[in-house]
Design a protein around this motif. Structure first.
Motif, PDB file in Angstrom:
ATOM      1  N   LEU A 152      57.145  30.024  33.262  1.00 40.69           N
ATOM      2  CA  LEU A 152      57.087  30.952  32.137  1.00 40.69           C
ATOM      3  C   LEU A 152      58.225  31.958  32.205  1.00 40.69           C
ATOM      4  CD1 LEU A 152      53.246  31.692  32.151  1.00 40.69           C
ATOM      5  CD2 LEU A 152      54.467  30.089  30.664  1.00 40.69           C
ATOM      6  N   ARG A 153      58.645  32.413  31.032  1.00 37.59           N
ATOM      7  CA  ARG A 153      59.674  33.451  30.943  1.00 37.59           C
ATOM      8  C   ARG A 153      59.180  34.579  30.051  1.00 37.59           C
ATOM      9  NH1 ARG A 153      63.804  34.371  27.253  1.00 37.59           N
ATOM     10  NH2 ARG A 153      63.365  32.388  26.216  1.00 37.59           N
ATOM     11  N   PRO A 154      59.036  35.791  30.602  1.00 37.97           N
ATOM     12  CA  PRO A 154      58.625  36.924  29.773  1.00 37.97           C
ATOM     13  C   PRO A 154      59.744  37.340  28.812  1.00 37.97           C
ATOM     14  CG  PRO A 154      58.260  37.363  32.107  1.00 37.97           C
ATOM     15  CD  PRO A 154      59.131  36.149  32.019  1.00 37.97           C
ATOM     16  N   VAL A 155      59.350  37.684  27.591  1.00 36.41           N
ATOM     17  CA  VAL A 155      60.266  38.226  26.589  1.00 36.41           C
ATOM     18  C   VAL A 155      59.716  39.590  26.184  1.00 36.41           C
ATOM     19  CG1 VAL A 155      61.270  37.932  24.300  1.00 36.41           C
ATOM     20  CG2 VAL A 155      60.905  35.936  25.762  1.00 36.41           C
ATOM     21  N   LEU A 285      55.286  35.463  26.089  1.00 40.44           N
ATOM     22  CA  LEU A 285      55.630  34.538  27.163  1.00 40.44           C
ATOM     23  C   LEU A 285      56.087  33.214  26.574  1.00 40.44           C
ATOM     24  CD1 LEU A 285      52.612  35.151  29.590  1.00 40.44           C
ATOM     25  CD2 LEU A 285      54.891  36.186  29.682  1.00 40.44           C
ATOM     26  N   VAL A 286      57.174  32.687  27.126  1.00 41.06           N
ATOM     27  CA  VAL A 286      57.771  31.450  26.637  1.00 41.06           C
ATOM     28  C   VAL A 286      57.714  30.402  27.738  1.00 41.06           C
ATOM     29  CG1 VAL A 286      59.942  30.391  25.897  1.00 41.06           C
ATOM     30  CG2 VAL A 286      59.279  32.618  24.992  1.00 41.06           C
ATOM     31  N   LYS A 304      44.236  30.449  24.422  1.00 42.06           N
ATOM     32  CA  LYS A 304      43.424  31.132  25.436  1.00 42.06           C
ATOM     33  C   LYS A 304      44.311  31.966  26.358  1.00 42.06           C
ATOM     34  CE  LYS A 304      43.227  27.256  28.766  1.00 42.06           C
ATOM     35  NZ  LYS A 304      44.200  26.377  28.070  1.00 42.06           N
ATOM     36  N   GLU A 305      45.550  31.515  26.585  1.00 39.04           N
ATOM     37  CA  GLU A 305      46.478  32.288  27.427  1.00 39.04           C
ATOM     38  C   GLU A 305      46.789  33.648  26.804  1.00 39.04           C
ATOM     39  OE1 GLU A 305      46.844  28.072  28.594  1.00 39.04           O
ATOM     40  OE2 GLU A 305      46.947  29.100  26.651  1.00 39.04           O
ATOM     41  N   PHE A 306      46.850  33.685  25.494  1.00 33.68           N
ATOM     42  CA  PHE A 306      47.103  34.962  24.822  1.00 33.68           C
ATOM     43  C   PHE A 306      45.971  35.941  25.109  1.00 33.68           C
ATOM     44  CE2 PHE A 306      46.856  37.510  20.764  1.00 33.68           C
ATOM     45  CZ  PHE A 306      47.958  38.307  21.034  1.00 33.68           C
ATOM     46  N   PHE A 307      44.756  35.472  25.028  1.00 31.92           N
ATOM     47  CA  PHE A 307      43.618  36.345  25.276  1.00 31.92           C
ATOM     48  C   PHE A 307      43.487  36.694  26.755  1.00 31.92           C
ATOM     49  CE2 PHE A 307      42.367  34.210  21.251  1.00 31.92           C
ATOM     50  CZ  PHE A 307      42.344  35.346  20.450  1.00 31.92           C
ATOM     51  N   LEU A 390      50.022  39.037  34.052  1.00 34.11           N
ATOM     52  CA  LEU A 390      50.044  37.933  35.005  1.00 34.11           C
ATOM     53  C   LEU A 390      48.684  37.766  35.676  1.00 34.11           C
ATOM     54  CD1 LEU A 390      51.760  35.810  36.576  1.00 34.11           C
ATOM     55  CD2 LEU A 390      52.203  37.616  38.252  1.00 34.11           C
ATOM     56  N   LEU A 391      48.076  38.866  36.089  1.00 37.04           N
ATOM     57  CA  LEU A 391      46.758  38.792  36.708  1.00 37.04           C
ATOM     58  C   LEU A 391      45.718  38.287  35.711  1.00 37.04           C
ATOM     59  CD1 LEU A 391      46.835  42.080  38.821  1.00 37.04           C
ATOM     60  CD2 LEU A 391      46.923  39.728  39.677  1.00 37.04           C
ATOM     61  N   GLY A 392      45.889  38.651  34.446  1.00 35.62           N
ATOM     62  CA  GLY A 392      44.989  38.134  33.426  1.00 35.62           C
ATOM     63  C   GLY A 392      45.077  36.624  33.300  1.00 35.62           C
ATOM     64  N   LEU A 393      46.294  36.091  33.343  1.00 37.40           N
ATOM     65  CA  LEU A 393      46.477  34.638  33.285  1.00 37.40           C
ATOM     66  C   LEU A 393      45.848  33.958  34.493  1.00 37.40           C
ATOM     67  CD1 LEU A 393      50.205  34.360  32.121  1.00 37.40           C
ATOM     68  CD2 LEU A 393      48.171  33.964  30.733  1.00 37.40           C
ATOM     69  N   GLU A 394      46.015  34.557  35.659  1.00 37.55           N
ATOM     70  CA  GLU A 394      45.496  33.947  36.880  1.00 37.55           C
ATOM     71  C   GLU A 394      43.972  34.003  36.949  1.00 37.55           C
ATOM     72  OE1 GLU A 394      49.367  34.805  39.766  1.00 37.55           O
ATOM     73  OE2 GLU A 394      47.565  36.050  39.948  1.00 37.55           O
ATOM     74  N   GLU A 395      43.373  35.055  36.423  1.00 38.20           N
ATOM     75  CA  GLU A 395      41.927  35.210  36.506  1.00 38.20           C
ATOM     76  C   GLU A 395      41.195  34.537  35.343  1.00 38.20           C
ATOM     77  OE1 GLU A 395      41.213  39.382  36.893  1.00 38.20           O
ATOM     78  OE2 GLU A 395      42.235  39.525  38.833  1.00 38.20           O
ATOM     79  N   GLY A 396      41.891  34.316  34.229  1.00 42.18           N
ATOM     80  CA  GLY A 396      41.304  33.591  33.119  1.00 42.18           C
ATOM     81  C   GLY A 396      40.116  34.265  32.464  1.00 42.18           C
ATOM     82  N   GLN A 397      40.135  35.596  32.430  1.00 47.38           N
ATOM     83  CA  GLN A 397      39.040  36.318  31.785  1.00 47.38           C
ATOM     84  C   GLN A 397      39.358  36.585  30.321  1.00 47.38           C
ATOM     85  OE1 GLN A 397      38.037  39.833  34.007  1.00 47.38           O
ATOM     86  NE2 GLN A 397      37.697  38.732  35.924  1.00 47.38           N
TER      87      GLN A 397
END
Length: 470
Positions: A152-155, A285-286, A304-307, A390-397
């Motif tokens: 992933l690349r943050p923009v 994120l790209v 779901k990644e957005f949320f 990033l932590l949100g993506l890893e935890e999937g909440q």
């Protein structure tokens, strides 16, 4: 250095004023000599985002581009002091120097210099080659690298608010709006007023000229709510590059204001009764392979990644508040029923929440973090916001439900003072793992030392209400 006249600025302006294509030292030296550059400002952002460094003649830079400076450069408080030895943080003046190497992609001219000069941002390393973990630019690079490992690349796209004020040489006196071309200071609210911007046309002409000369990319300029409060929005792009641009823009705006006998201040709350100043951070994120956003699916719906990204901000923003609001003054900005958010709620195109999802096509779906104040270090603020995501993506909440109406009356979700914020940061293990033990202990020590310095000052409020009443 003295400031240039507009005519002397234009003499150095060209289509590649910022040396984005310079790959190495030899090319950089050729770039400098072809423009008649006499001096090179070798600079590095410290923990406060202040430019530290050394000035070198071009001839000396050509022989040796790296510089050395004491390890203390990343341990200074905003008042120039050093924290006492405390717990895990120990500043030892016998530790020796760090080595600073230039990032040639940041090479650009200094358009306000009296003689032709260039500037170059440097990165810090130890003598054995290891990067300095608690250097702000390295902190952001490490967060970006964690995204890269996930493909992933943050923009990002920052929005920077600031005030123009009359020169103030006595800190005991409050700040005042400057006099514009009409000969009168602003009164009342002038949000989005073109006429209010036109009051300072000459100043903004210089800002645009200085920005163009450095290759800095302004998207829009608007007048904000406060008296002589402005906002500059930058074009979206790479996280480290945009942090560099904010770092350079702050310096540019201050220099341009001084040329017009004004101050530009990025204090979070410079004047009582006026709105605070923020640095909103838009982020998306790209996917590095496809080049497409991961926040929208093929049908244009949010993923779901957005949320997950939103949920990570909701959960962890309170714990990075000491980075997003790094000074005692920063917390004066956070007032309920004002434009400054006091919560981590989110909503669609809702400016009363801390996390706003602006209206946009699916390809540009993004999250706007409205909590950072304009006094924050851009490297650390962007790193902190991205770390939460990033932590949100890893935890999937999943996040809370979006807020439809005003969130101004909701309870505070954020710390109300710098010491409480530092404690939350220090106690959050997932964030400590990302930022590193060295940075956490250094940042904590600096903030505690700054607070102790603040507590030595007696405020007008105390004299007004306590002097004869208690």
């Amino acid at each position: 250095m003295d400031q240039k006249t507009p005519s002397s600025v234009s003499a150095l302006e060209n289509s590649d004023a910022r040396a984005r294509g310079v790959p190495d030292h030899k090319s950089a030296v050729e770039w400098l000599k072809s423009r008649g550059i006499q001096d090179v400002e070798c600079i590095v952002p410290d923990q406060a985002g202040v430019a530290r460094g050394k000035m070198m003649p071009t001839e000396k830079f050509a022989r040796s581009p790296s510089i050395t400076m004491p390890t203390s450069i990343f341990a200074q408080t905003i008042s120039g002091d050093y924290p006492p030895e405390d717990g895990e943080f120990v500043y030892d003046p016998t530790d020796g120097d760090l080595i600073f190497d230039p990032d040639y992609s940041t090479l650009s001219i200094v358009p306000w210099a009296s003689d032709p000069a260039a500037q170059l941002i440097h990165d810090a390393r130890h003598k054995d080659g290891r990067p300095v973990d608690h250097a702000p630019r390295q902190v952001l690079k490490r967060v970006v690298e964690l995204y890269e490992r996930k493909g992933l690349r943050p923009v990002v796209a920052p929005e920077i608010e600031f005030y123009l004020v009359k020169p103030n040489t006595d800190p005991d006196y409050p700040l005042e709006p400057p006099i514009g071309r009409s000969g009168r200071p602003e009164i009342g609210r002038q949000s989005f007023s073109i006429a209010a911007v036109n009051e300072f046309d000459d100043l903004f002409d210089d800002i645009y000229d200085y920005a163009e000369a450095q290759g800095l990319e302004i998207d829009t300029l608007i007048h904000e709510e406060g008296a002589a409060q402005m906002e500059i929005n930058l074009l979206h792009g790479d996280a480290v590059d945009l942090a560099d641009q904010v770092f350079l823009f702050k310096r540019t705006i201050r220099e341009a204001a001084l040329r017009h006998k004004m101050y530009a201040t990025f204090m979070a709350k410079p004047m009582s009764g006026e709105p605070g100043s923020a640095m909103h951070i838009h982020a998306s994120l790209v996917d590095t392979e496809t080049g497409k956003t991961i926040f929208s699916d093929d049908e244009g719906n949010p993923t779901k990644e957005f949320f997950y990204f939103i949920a990570g901000h909701q959960k962890y923003l309170p714990a990075v508040m000491c980075i997003l609001a790094p000074y005692v003054n920063s917390y004066r900005r956070l007032e309920r029923f004002s434009a400054s958010p006091t919560n981590v709620s989110w909503g669609y195109d809702n400016r009363t929440v801390g996390l706003r999802v602006p209206h946009s096509p699916p390809s540009a779906r993004r999250l706007e973090n409205r909590i950072p104040s304009s006094d924050s270090n851009p490297y650390l603020a962007i790193a902190a916001s991205l770390a939460c995501g990033l932590l949100g993506l890893e935890e999937g909440q999943h996040p809370d439900d979006p807020i439809d109406g005003s969130a101004s009356s909701l309870p505070f979700d954020l710390p109300r003072d710098i010491l409480g914020a530092v404690t939350l940061f220090e106690e959050c293990e997932p964030l400590s793992d990302i930022f590193g033990k060295s940075f956490v202990s250094t940042f904590r020590a600096i903030k505690q030392a700054e607070y102790e310095t603040f507590m030595r000052v007696i405020s007008p409020w105390e004299r007004e209400y306590l002097l004869l009443n208690v």
